[in-house]
Design a protein around this motif. Structure first.
Motif, mmCIF file in Angstrom:
data_model
loop_
_atom_site.group_PDB
_atom_site.id
_atom_site.type_symbol
_atom_site.label_atom_id
_atom_site.label_comp_id
_atom_site.label_asym_id
_atom_site.label_seq_id
_atom_site.Cartn_x
_atom_site.Cartn_y
_atom_site.Cartn_z
ATOM 1 N N ILE A 110 -7.370 16.136 20.877
ATOM 2 C CA ILE A 110 -8.413 17.039 21.376
ATOM 3 C C ILE A 110 -7.832 18.419 21.648
ATOM 4 O O ILE A 110 -8.448 19.447 21.322
ATOM 5 C CB ILE A 110 -9.063 16.456 22.645
ATOM 6 C CG1 ILE A 110 -9.846 15.187 22.295
ATOM 7 C CG2 ILE A 110 -9.977 17.473 23.303
ATOM 8 C CD1 ILE A 110 -10.414 14.460 23.495
ATOM 9 N N ALA A 111 -6.626 18.459 22.237
ATOM 10 C CA ALA A 111 -5.987 19.750 22.506
ATOM 11 C C ALA A 111 -5.687 20.494 21.208
ATOM 12 O O ALA A 111 -5.853 21.722 21.123
ATOM 13 C CB ALA A 111 -4.701 19.532 23.307
ATOM 14 N N ALA A 112 -5.253 19.761 20.178
ATOM 15 C CA ALA A 112 -4.971 20.399 18.890
ATOM 16 C C ALA A 112 -6.246 20.932 18.257
ATOM 17 O O ALA A 112 -6.262 22.039 17.699
ATOM 18 C CB ALA A 112 -4.305 19.390 17.954
ATOM 19 N N ARG A 113 -7.341 20.166 18.343
ATOM 20 C CA ARG A 113 -8.613 20.642 17.798
ATOM 21 C C ARG A 113 -9.095 21.879 18.546
ATOM 22 O O ARG A 113 -9.638 22.811 17.948
ATOM 23 C CB ARG A 113 -9.668 19.543 17.882
ATOM 24 C CG ARG A 113 -9.569 18.500 16.776
ATOM 25 C CD ARG A 113 -10.738 17.552 16.841
ATOM 26 N NE ARG A 113 -10.619 16.633 17.967
ATOM 27 C CZ ARG A 113 -11.625 15.987 18.530
ATOM 28 N NH1 ARG A 113 -12.844 16.182 18.092
ATOM 29 N NH2 ARG A 113 -11.419 15.170 19.521
ATOM 30 N N ARG A 114 -8.883 21.901 19.855
ATOM 31 C CA ARG A 114 -9.313 23.060 20.652
ATOM 32 C C ARG A 114 -8.506 24.297 20.278
ATOM 33 O O ARG A 114 -9.030 25.415 20.270
ATOM 34 C CB ARG A 114 -9.162 22.750 22.141
ATOM 35 C CG ARG A 114 -9.745 23.824 23.037
ATOM 36 C CD ARG A 114 -9.633 23.470 24.504
ATOM 37 N NE ARG A 114 -10.337 24.435 25.319
ATOM 38 C CZ ARG A 114 -11.613 24.357 25.643
ATOM 39 N NH1 ARG A 114 -12.331 23.333 25.229
ATOM 40 N NH2 ARG A 114 -12.187 25.286 26.378
ATOM 41 N N ALA A 115 -7.213 24.093 19.964
ATOM 42 C CA ALA A 115 -6.368 25.240 19.609
ATOM 43 C C ALA A 115 -6.745 25.835 18.249
ATOM 44 O O ALA A 115 -6.431 26.988 17.972
ATOM 45 C CB ALA A 115 -4.902 24.810 19.597
ATOM 46 N N GLU A 116 -7.424 25.058 17.418
ATOM 47 C CA GLU A 116 -7.775 25.524 16.073
ATOM 48 C C GLU A 116 -9.087 26.297 16.037
ATOM 49 O O GLU A 116 -9.439 26.850 15.003
ATOM 50 C CB GLU A 116 -7.869 24.325 15.116
ATOM 51 C CG GLU A 116 -6.533 23.638 14.867
ATOM 52 C CD GLU A 116 -6.695 22.365 14.053
ATOM 53 O OE1 GLU A 116 -7.865 22.001 13.762
ATOM 54 O OE2 GLU A 116 -5.675 21.758 13.706
ATOM 55 N N VAL A 117 -9.841 26.323 17.127
ATOM 56 C CA VAL A 117 -11.121 27.032 17.147
ATOM 57 C C VAL A 117 -11.103 28.105 18.226
ATOM 58 O O VAL A 117 -10.272 28.072 19.139
ATOM 59 C CB VAL A 117 -12.286 26.050 17.390
ATOM 60 C CG1 VAL A 117 -12.346 25.010 16.282
ATOM 61 C CG2 VAL A 117 -12.166 25.366 18.740
ATOM 62 N N HIS A 118 -12.005 29.059 18.097
ATOM 63 C CA HIS A 118 -12.104 30.108 19.105
ATOM 64 C C HIS A 118 -13.571 30.461 19.323
ATOM 65 O O HIS A 118 -14.406 30.313 18.426
ATOM 66 C CB HIS A 118 -11.314 31.359 18.701
ATOM 67 C CG HIS A 118 -11.758 31.952 17.406
ATOM 68 N ND1 HIS A 118 -11.373 31.439 16.180
ATOM 69 C CD2 HIS A 118 -12.596 32.998 17.132
ATOM 70 C CE1 HIS A 118 -11.925 32.154 15.203
ATOM 71 N NE2 HIS A 118 -12.675 33.100 15.752
ATOM 72 N N ALA A 119 -13.866 30.887 20.536
ATOM 73 C CA ALA A 119 -15.234 31.223 20.916
ATOM 74 C C ALA A 119 -15.526 32.680 20.557
ATOM 75 O O ALA A 119 -14.662 33.553 20.695
ATOM 76 C CB ALA A 119 -15.446 30.992 22.406
ATOM 77 N N VAL A 120 -16.751 32.922 20.087
ATOM 78 C CA VAL A 120 -17.176 34.269 19.724
ATOM 79 C C VAL A 120 -18.557 34.506 20.330
ATOM 80 O O VAL A 120 -19.434 33.641 20.259
ATOM 81 C CB VAL A 120 -17.245 34.438 18.182
ATOM 82 C CG1 VAL A 120 -17.788 35.823 17.820
ATOM 83 C CG2 VAL A 120 -15.878 34.220 17.563
ATOM 84 N N ALA A 121 -18.735 35.686 20.925
ATOM 85 C CA ALA A 121 -20.051 36.068 21.443
ATOM 86 C C ALA A 121 -20.901 36.540 20.268
ATOM 87 O O ALA A 121 -20.532 37.486 19.571
ATOM 88 C CB ALA A 121 -19.913 37.158 22.489
ATOM 89 N N VAL A 122 -22.013 35.863 20.027
ATOM 90 C CA VAL A 122 -22.877 36.192 18.893
ATOM 91 C C VAL A 122 -24.285 36.488 19.398
ATOM 92 O O VAL A 122 -24.635 36.173 20.543
ATOM 93 C CB VAL A 122 -22.913 35.029 17.867
ATOM 94 C CG1 VAL A 122 -21.519 34.765 17.311
ATOM 95 C CG2 VAL A 122 -23.483 33.771 18.501
ATOM 96 N N PRO B 30 -14.882 19.503 22.938
ATOM 97 C CA PRO B 30 -15.603 18.740 23.969
ATOM 98 C C PRO B 30 -15.413 19.354 25.352
ATOM 99 O O PRO B 30 -14.397 19.985 25.636
ATOM 100 C CB PRO B 30 -14.968 17.343 23.877
ATOM 101 C CG PRO B 30 -13.630 17.566 23.261
ATOM 102 C CD PRO B 30 -13.792 18.724 22.330
ATOM 103 N N THR B 31 -16.408 19.161 26.176
ATOM 104 C CA THR B 31 -16.309 19.636 27.554
ATOM 105 C C THR B 31 -15.247 18.824 28.294
ATOM 106 O O THR B 31 -14.774 17.800 27.803
ATOM 107 C CB THR B 31 -17.660 19.476 28.261
ATOM 108 O OG1 THR B 31 -18.005 18.079 28.288
ATOM 109 C CG2 THR B 31 -18.760 20.256 27.538
#
Length: 200
Positions: free
Chosen positions: A60-72, A138-139
């Motif tokens: 889960i930590a690895a998956r989280r590191a591969e994505v980033h949040a963007v304000a759209v 995931p939360t």
């Protein structure tokens, strides 16, 4: 009276560990197998559960590191549509969004957002390193549930496997003991019937 009964019951359960004329070598072996089985089931289950939980948490930590949040910005209303197929539904809906990257380029894409948001609303969307929209990580609550679930399943599976192996070994010992008893009765039975006045 209750104390005496409890002591008697404990003595009955632990008779294989005490010296007595009825105890055989196979009884001692079986008692040690039971002890080893439960010890391995508990320790092995705990180890397997911890290993599985750690692996899921790292994933889960690895998956989280591969994505980033963007304000759209929503380009259309995010309307909840009743699902036409059965399966997993995280409650979010597909909508077209627009955002401007750090290099000043404007992008548009379809991604999942929370429902009932009107066009023009600023929301958070998740993207991978290639800029493609993806599901968000995931939360914290869901992460805890996934990690705990993996640990419990792995611990239960490992413990049950060890217990099943111990039961199989005990079953073989029991069959062997019954065969030994049958052979011994064939030898002693006629002498016993003679001593008791029966016919040999």
């Amino acid at each position: 009276m209750a104390g005496t009964r409890r002591t008697t019951m404990t003595g009955v359960r632990c008779w294989r560990w005490r010296r007595n004329p009825l105890r055989r070598r196979s009884d001692v072996v079986e008692a040690r197998i039971v002890l080893a089985t439960w010890t391995l089931a508990l320790l092995g289950g705990a180890f397997a559960g911890q290993a599985a939980a750690t692996a899921v948490d790292r994933d889960i930590a690895a998956r989280r590191a591969e994505v980033h949040a963007v304000a759209v910005v929503l380009l259309e209303d995010a309307v909840k549509i009743p699902p036409t197929t059965t399966g997993f539904d995280d409650g979010r809906v597909w909508a077209r969004v627009r955002w401007t990257s750090a290099d000043g380029v404007t992008h548009t894409a379809r991604t999942k957002v929370d429902p009932d948001a009107a066009a023009g609303t600023r929301v958070t969307a998740w993207f991978d390193s290639a800029g493609d929209p993806v599901s968000g990580p995931p939360t914290a609550t869901r992460r805890t549930v996934e990690v705990a679930g993996a640990g419990v399943l792995a611990a239960s599976g490992a413990g049950l496997a060890v217990l099943a192996g111990g039961r199989l070994i005990r079953g073989r010992l029991l069959r062997r003991r019954l065969e030994e008893w049958a052979a011994e009765w064939e030898r002693v039975g006629p002498q016993w019937r003679n001593l008791s006045g029966g016919k040999g």
